[in-house]
Design a protein around this motif. Sequence first.
Motif, mmCIF file in Angstrom:
data_model
loop_
_atom_site.group_PDB
_atom_site.id
_atom_site.type_symbol
_atom_site.label_atom_id
_atom_site.label_comp_id
_atom_site.label_asym_id
_atom_site.label_seq_id
_atom_site.Cartn_x
_atom_site.Cartn_y
_atom_site.Cartn_z
ATOM 1 N N TRP A 309 -106.350 70.934 45.699
ATOM 2 C CA TRP A 309 -107.628 70.609 46.524
ATOM 3 C C TRP A 309 -108.250 69.456 45.852
ATOM 4 N N PHE A 310 -108.252 69.407 44.395
ATOM 5 C CA PHE A 310 -108.954 68.297 43.875
ATOM 6 C C PHE A 310 -108.098 66.906 44.165
ATOM 7 N N VAL A 311 -106.855 66.746 44.154
ATOM 8 C CA VAL A 311 -106.057 65.787 44.102
ATOM 9 C C VAL A 311 -106.345 65.158 45.627
ATOM 10 N N ASP A 312 -106.313 66.132 46.756
ATOM 11 C CA ASP A 312 -106.220 65.692 47.892
ATOM 12 C C ASP A 312 -107.866 65.391 48.734
ATOM 13 N N ASN A 313 -108.754 65.798 47.852
ATOM 14 C CA ASN A 313 -109.994 65.526 48.087
ATOM 15 C C ASN A 313 -110.890 64.698 47.293
ATOM 16 N N PHE A 314 -109.961 63.905 46.015
ATOM 17 C CA PHE A 314 -110.721 63.141 45.164
ATOM 18 C C PHE A 314 -111.438 62.070 45.654
ATOM 19 N N SER A 315 -111.018 61.250 46.694
ATOM 20 C CA SER A 315 -111.927 60.259 47.347
ATOM 21 C C SER A 315 -113.118 60.663 47.874
ATOM 22 N N THR A 316 -112.873 61.845 48.419
ATOM 23 C CA THR A 316 -114.123 62.596 49.234
ATOM 24 C C THR A 316 -115.035 63.096 48.192
ATOM 25 N N ILE A 317 -114.601 63.414 47.169
ATOM 26 C CA ILE A 317 -115.370 64.181 46.013
ATOM 27 C C ILE A 317 -116.281 63.032 45.387
ATOM 28 N N ALA A 318 -115.815 61.669 45.230
ATOM 29 C CA ALA A 318 -116.472 60.547 44.824
ATOM 30 C C ALA A 318 -117.365 60.027 45.873
ATOM 31 N N ASP A 319 -117.139 60.073 46.832
ATOM 32 C CA ASP A 319 -118.133 59.677 48.103
ATOM 33 C C ASP A 319 -119.349 60.794 47.883
ATOM 34 N N TRP A 320 -118.931 62.211 47.910
ATOM 35 C CA TRP A 320 -120.058 63.080 47.873
ATOM 36 C C TRP A 320 -120.829 62.865 46.826
ATOM 37 N N ARG A 321 -120.268 62.559 45.346
ATOM 38 C CA ARG A 321 -121.004 62.785 44.081
ATOM 39 C C ARG A 321 -121.913 61.548 44.251
ATOM 40 N N ALA A 322 -121.407 60.289 44.741
ATOM 41 C CA ALA A 322 -122.360 59.159 44.838
ATOM 42 C C ALA A 322 -123.674 59.572 45.911
ATOM 43 N N THR A 323 -123.327 59.921 46.992
ATOM 44 C CA THR A 323 -124.327 60.326 47.858
ATOM 45 C C THR A 323 -125.451 61.390 47.319
ATOM 46 N N LEU A 324 -124.768 62.276 46.566
ATOM 47 C CA LEU A 324 -125.753 63.375 45.850
ATOM 48 C C LEU A 324 -126.574 62.673 45.023
ATOM 49 N N LEU A 325 -125.930 61.720 44.097
ATOM 50 C CA LEU A 325 -126.901 61.180 43.181
ATOM 51 C C LEU A 325 -127.963 60.433 44.022
ATOM 52 N N ARG A 326 -127.621 59.620 44.802
ATOM 53 C CA ARG A 326 -128.428 58.708 45.619
ATOM 54 C C ARG A 326 -129.747 59.863 46.189
ATOM 55 N N VAL A 327 -129.400 60.924 46.909
ATOM 56 C CA VAL A 327 -130.385 61.688 47.379
ATOM 57 C C VAL A 327 -131.366 62.297 46.414
ATOM 58 N N ALA A 328 -130.611 62.789 45.392
ATOM 59 C CA ALA A 328 -131.263 63.491 44.262
ATOM 60 C C ALA A 328 -132.091 62.731 43.465
ATOM 61 N N SER A 329 -131.895 61.421 43.267
ATOM 62 C CA SER A 329 -132.611 60.653 42.599
ATOM 63 C C SER A 329 -133.779 60.158 43.424
ATOM 64 N N PHE A 330 -133.415 60.265 44.729
ATOM 65 C CA PHE A 330 -134.598 59.794 45.495
ATOM 66 C C PHE A 330 -135.688 60.906 45.464
ATOM 67 N N ARG A 331 -135.160 62.115 45.696
ATOM 68 C CA ARG A 331 -136.018 63.365 45.792
ATOM 69 C C ARG A 331 -136.660 63.361 44.246
ATOM 70 N N ARG A 332 -136.223 63.204 43.231
ATOM 71 C CA ARG A 332 -136.648 63.417 41.710
ATOM 72 C C ARG A 332 -137.764 62.072 41.812
ATOM 73 N N ALA A 333 -137.570 61.161 42.393
ATOM 74 C CA ALA A 333 -138.643 60.069 42.208
ATOM 75 C C ALA A 333 -139.811 60.469 43.258
ATOM 76 N N VAL A 334 -139.478 61.136 44.174
ATOM 77 C CA VAL A 334 -140.573 61.325 45.196
ATOM 78 C C VAL A 334 -141.606 62.392 44.569
ATOM 79 N N LEU A 335 -140.682 63.626 43.926
ATOM 80 C CA LEU A 335 -141.561 64.512 43.152
ATOM 81 C C LEU A 335 -142.148 64.154 41.928
#
Length: 580
Positions: A309-335
């Motif tokens: 599962w990790f192998v098959d989804n690595f590129s998707t996981i990378a995309d998810w983690r990058a998106t999570l960091l952007r949304v999380a950093s924005f929410r942290r900045a807002v708060l």
Amino acid sequence: MIVAAVKSSHVGRTVLLLILAVVLLILANAYGQVLLNRWNQPFYDSLSRRDLEAFLFQLGVFFMIAGSLLVLNVAQRWLDETLKLKLREGLVSVLVKEWLVPRRAFWLANAGQMGVNPDQRMHEDARNLCDLSVALGTGLVQASVLLATFVGVLWAVSSDFSFELGGRVYAIPGFMVWAALIYSATASLLSYRVGRSLIASNAERYGREADLRFSLVRVSEHLDGIALAGGEAQERRRIQLYLEAVLLATRRIVRGNTNLTWVTAGFGWITGIAPILVAAPLYFTGRVTFGGVMMAAAAFTQVISALRWFVDNFSTIADWRATLLRVASFRRAVLTTDMLRQVESTIEYAEGEPGKLVVENLEVASTQGSDMLAERRVEVRAGERILILAAPGTEKTLLFRALAGLWPWGAGRVIRPAGESIFYLPRGTPYMPRGTLREVLAYPAKAESFPTDAQYAYALCRMGLGRLVSILDAQLVWDRELRQEEQLALAFARILLHGPPWVLMDNTFGALDGETLERVISIFNHELEHTSVIHIGSAEAHDPLFSRVVHLVKSPVALAYDGSHGAEVLVPARKAAAVK
């Protein structure tokens, strides 16, 4: 982060119920897969025996199991898509609610890079994060359940495996389990080493996409100014630069995905034959029948699929983690934006007695030093009209924002009248919300707050906008339908409609033509004679309307606003140069 944010939203309970339903369906699906795996042995044994009756019976069993799995798959797909929808509803609602806390969005916009393109974070990034979270979360749970289920099957099939080498017999209990673990671990490590750069590349691409989108929207909003200045070629070059940045970031992702495909596709092809190769020793040693080999191979396939599962989804996981960091950093900045006010020196805001606004020892910090009111204590009574004359080089707009509470960086104290609203009219074209003209005039209140058409009609006619009375309920883009002077006149029609006790303006009179200015002065002298007016402007704006003049001057020993360290701090002006 996403679950915690959504849990506090109005759809939190629904999301939790949907997650529970998805998990239950995954467990039911895993049970069906176990039944399907067990079906392999009698089916292939009937083939090896050439037993037609058993073969047909097992076909019937297959269609029953497959039909049930089909129903479960369809139900899970519907739940997955519904969960994505509800997650996005909850996440965006929470982000917008936290972003649009009074004055917070403005502070964030002035807090550096994190305040740029909040629309991208709350729209595209939030949608992508919710979709990827559901897809990856469901896949991970499903892979974990299948792994736990079929590891037992593999261990049972190969529990007594042994082989002879050099006259000695070596036993490897559960050797198919160990083979699956080694195979999947090798693929996972190679995938991580080859594809780990995709995380940073995806984050960079999202940032560049936001810049390109913002530049296109900005050009679209200012087409008249660009056309009049003949600036199409320059704007085209600027957009081309943003596009090239997007393409460069995307090319890095293409290169990373291409390299990763060597690993994922290579192991994918090997996976097609690996289960048979691993199960073959059991067959050749006579420990299992041909049907048993096929059952073991199917179980091995399920285990390595779960482990891969990790192998098959690595590129998707990378995309998810990058998106999570952007949304999380924005929410942290807002708060944490409110914490920007906890600096070395800020303006103090308080509420005092009604009918009186007091400003004491006010200094407004900027990157160029600070400005101050020459009068150390200014007291404005109800119904009084004050003109603040700004000396050359002073920041009139920053003073306006400081009095409004939008710019707290500086020193001094502003005491507002308790329980009394202040209508703020900033410099330039006033904000026109999307909606009907009735809603524009009533903003920020609801249109129902002024129930009769006569109230709207009187305000429009008083400001020379009688032609608009017939289209009160038309829904147009008003900042494009109306000329600039009409938009200013509409802003004063809104003031007349609301009748606020206090009005604070940033050099507004200087932008009015003669006829409109006369109408405004007449309104303040008659309908709004009890409204207090504070106007920040220059000497040209002086008018008999004002009973007193206050002066904005440069401060000799000032504070400087410095945002070069991420969190904004205030330092004495003489130290600002050293800091920079």
